[in-house]
Design a protein around this motif. Structure first.
Motif, PDB file in Angstrom:
ATOM      1  N   UNK A  37       0.910  -1.115  -0.150  1.00 48.92           N
ATOM      2  CA  UNK A  37      -0.082   0.068   0.062  1.00 48.92           C
ATOM      3  C   UNK A  37       0.730   1.151  -0.020  1.00 48.92           C
ATOM      4  N   UNK A  38       0.267   2.448  -0.122  1.00 47.94           N
ATOM      5  CA  UNK A  38       0.992   3.448  -0.276  1.00 47.94           C
ATOM      6  C   UNK A  38       0.257   4.786   0.301  1.00 47.94           C
ATOM      7  N   UNK A  39       0.657   5.799   0.803  1.00 50.64           N
ATOM      8  CA  UNK A  39       0.132   6.986   1.264  1.00 50.64           C
ATOM      9  C   UNK A  39       0.940   8.055   1.051  1.00 50.64           C
ATOM     10  N   UNK A  40       0.331   9.301   0.144  1.00 46.90           N
ATOM     11  CA  UNK A  40       0.984  10.250   0.012  1.00 46.90           C
ATOM     12  C   UNK A  40       0.685  11.398   0.874  1.00 46.90           C
ATOM     13  N   UNK A  41       1.353  12.551   1.102  1.00 45.26           N
ATOM     14  CA  UNK A  41       0.941  13.516   1.971  1.00 45.26           C
ATOM     15  C   UNK A  41      -0.697  13.992   1.637  1.00 45.26           C
ATOM     16  N   UNK A  42      -1.236  14.103   2.616  1.00 44.27           N
ATOM     17  CA  UNK A  42      -2.666  14.541   2.497  1.00 44.27           C
ATOM     18  C   UNK A  42      -3.671  13.523   1.854  1.00 44.27           C
ATOM     19  N   UNK A  43      -3.171  12.329   1.609  1.00 45.48           N
ATOM     20  CA  UNK A  43      -4.087  11.433   1.011  1.00 45.48           C
ATOM     21  C   UNK A  43      -4.494  10.348   1.786  1.00 45.48           C
ATOM     22  N   UNK A  44      -5.265   9.494   1.310  1.00 48.98           N
ATOM     23  CA  UNK A  44      -5.640   8.146   2.033  1.00 48.98           C
ATOM     24  C   UNK A  44      -4.552   6.939   1.763  1.00 48.98           C
ATOM     25  N   UNK A  45      -4.439   6.194   2.536  1.00 49.22           N
ATOM     26  CA  UNK A  45      -3.776   4.883   2.130  1.00 49.22           C
ATOM     27  C   UNK A  45      -4.417   4.170   1.038  1.00 49.22           C
ATOM     28  N   UNK A  90       4.067   8.743  -7.968  1.00 48.13           N
ATOM     29  CA  UNK A  90       4.428   7.661  -7.277  1.00 48.13           C
ATOM     30  C   UNK A  90       4.930   7.759  -5.691  1.00 48.13           C
ATOM     31  N   UNK A  91       5.121   9.235  -5.599  1.00 52.29           N
ATOM     32  CA  UNK A  91       6.049   9.581  -4.360  1.00 52.29           C
ATOM     33  C   UNK A  91       5.114   9.189  -3.059  1.00 52.29           C
ATOM     34  N   UNK A  92       5.245   8.756  -2.231  1.00 51.95           N
ATOM     35  CA  UNK A  92       4.634   8.316  -1.214  1.00 51.95           C
ATOM     36  C   UNK A  92       5.417   7.300  -0.139  1.00 51.95           C
ATOM     37  N   UNK A  93       4.789   7.202   0.964  1.00 53.73           N
ATOM     38  CA  UNK A  93       5.485   5.949   1.933  1.00 53.73           C
ATOM     39  C   UNK A  93       4.715   4.717   1.528  1.00 53.73           C
ATOM     40  N   UNK A  94       5.488   3.836   1.364  1.00 57.99           N
ATOM     41  CA  UNK A  94       5.111   2.207   1.090  1.00 57.99           C
ATOM     42  C   UNK A  94       4.942   1.591   2.195  1.00 57.99           C
ATOM     43  N   UNK A  95       4.055   1.019   2.322  1.00 54.73           N
ATOM     44  CA  UNK A  95       3.931  -0.079   3.555  1.00 54.73           C
ATOM     45  C   UNK A  95       3.413  -1.510   2.971  1.00 54.73           C
ATOM     46  N   UNK A  96       4.220  -2.662   3.771  1.00 56.60           N
ATOM     47  CA  UNK A  96       3.594  -4.003   3.247  1.00 56.60           C
ATOM     48  C   UNK A  96       2.794  -4.431   4.521  1.00 56.60           C
ATOM     49  N   UNK A  97       1.841  -5.306   3.896  1.00 53.35           N
ATOM     50  CA  UNK A  97       0.739  -5.759   4.930  1.00 53.35           C
ATOM     51  C   UNK A  97       0.514  -7.037   4.633  1.00 53.35           C
ATOM     52  N   UNK A  98       0.196  -7.895   5.612  1.00 62.08           N
ATOM     53  CA  UNK A  98      -0.195  -9.505   5.856  1.00 62.08           C
ATOM     54  C   UNK A  98      -1.620  -9.540   6.241  1.00 62.08           C
ATOM     55  N   UNK A 116       6.790   1.107   6.954  1.00 62.15           N
ATOM     56  CA  UNK A 116       6.900   1.936   5.947  1.00 62.15           C
ATOM     57  C   UNK A 116       8.316   2.383   5.423  1.00 62.15           C
ATOM     58  N   UNK A 117       8.157   2.709   4.227  1.00 63.48           N
ATOM     59  CA  UNK A 117       9.550   3.044   3.573  1.00 63.48           C
ATOM     60  C   UNK A 117       9.207   4.296   2.526  1.00 63.48           C
ATOM     61  N   UNK A 118      10.085   5.404   2.734  1.00 61.93           N
ATOM     62  CA  UNK A 118       9.620   6.611   1.759  1.00 61.93           C
ATOM     63  C   UNK A 118      10.263   6.280   0.537  1.00 61.93           C
ATOM     64  N   UNK A 119       9.481   6.915  -0.700  1.00 62.96           N
ATOM     65  CA  UNK A 119       9.953   6.643  -1.927  1.00 62.96           C
ATOM     66  C   UNK A 119       9.377   8.203  -2.519  1.00 62.96           C
ATOM     67  N   UNK A 120      10.513   8.781  -3.288  1.00 61.99           N
ATOM     68  CA  UNK A 120      10.360   9.885  -3.711  1.00 61.99           C
ATOM     69  C   UNK A 120      10.945   9.810  -5.052  1.00 61.99           C
ATOM     70  N   UNK A 121      10.261  10.654  -5.979  1.00 60.11           N
ATOM     71  CA  UNK A 121      10.250  10.534  -7.186  1.00 60.11           C
ATOM     72  C   UNK A 121      10.442  12.138  -7.772  1.00 60.11           C
ATOM     73  N   UNK A 122      11.724  12.400  -8.169  1.00 60.93           N
ATOM     74  CA  UNK A 122      11.714  13.707  -8.741  1.00 60.93           C
ATOM     75  C   UNK A 122      11.414  13.902 -10.228  1.00 60.93           C
ATOM     76  N   UNK A 123      11.019  15.220 -10.644  1.00 60.06           N
ATOM     77  CA  UNK A 123      10.532  15.362 -12.072  1.00 60.06           C
ATOM     78  C   UNK A 123      11.896  15.835 -12.713  1.00 60.06           C
TER      79      UNK A 123
END
Length: 123
Positions: A37-45, A90-98, A116-123
Motif C-alpha cells: 500500500x502507499x500513502x501520499x501526504x494529505x491522501x488516504x492509504x 508515485x511519491x509516497x510512503x510504501x507499506x507492506x501488509x499481511x 513504511x519506507x519513503x519513495x520520492x520521485x523527482x521530476x
C-alpha cells in the motif's frame, strides 16, 4: 512477535526504478496474502498490489499496472515490489501488509503492517 520490515525506498528521478523488499519475522507468512500500500501526504492509504499465498494470483491498482511487479519468496519470508518507470505521482510512503484472508483490497482488513519506507520521485 510478528514483524514486517520494509526496505529499498529512496530518491529516484522520474523514469527510474526501485525495488522494495518486505521481510517478515516472528512467524511464517507463507499462507498469508501480502500486499503493498502507499500513502501520499494529505491522501488516504491506497492499495498498490496484492499477491496471494502461493504467488499465482496478483492484483494491481490501475495506476501501477504495467510498471510495478509484486513477487514473493516464501522460503525467505519476503515480498518484493519492483517499481519501474517511476513518475512523481508515485511519491509516497510504501507499506507492506499481511493477512490470512485472501483477496483483501482495502487496508482496514490487514492484520500485520510494516513501518513504511519513503519513495520520492523527482521530476
Amino acid at each position: 512477535q510478528a514483524q514486517l520490515v520494509e526496505s529499498g525506498g529512496g530518491l529516484v528521478q522520474a523514469g527510474g526504478s526501485l525495488r522494495l523488499s518486505c521481510a517478515a519475522s516472528g512467524r511464517t507468512f507463507s499462507l498469508y496474502s501480502l500486499g503493498w500500500f502507499r500513502q501520499a501526504p494529505g491522501k488516504e492509504r491506497e492499495i498498490v498490489a496484492v499477491i496471494n499465498w502461493n504467488g499465482r494470483s496478483t492484483y494491481y491498482a490501475d495506476s501501477v499496472k504495467g510498471r510495478f511487479t509484486i513477487s514473493r519468496d516464501n522460503a525467505k519470508n519476503t515480498v518484493y515490489l519492483q517499481m519501474n518507470t517511476l513518475i512523481p505521482e508515485d511519491t509516497a510512503i510504501y507499506y507492506c501488509a499481511a493477512d490470512r484472508k485472501p483477496g483483501l483490497l482495502l487496508p482496514d482488513g490487514y492484520e500485520y503492517w510494516g513501518q513504511g519506507t519513503q519513495v520520492t520521485v523527482s521530476s
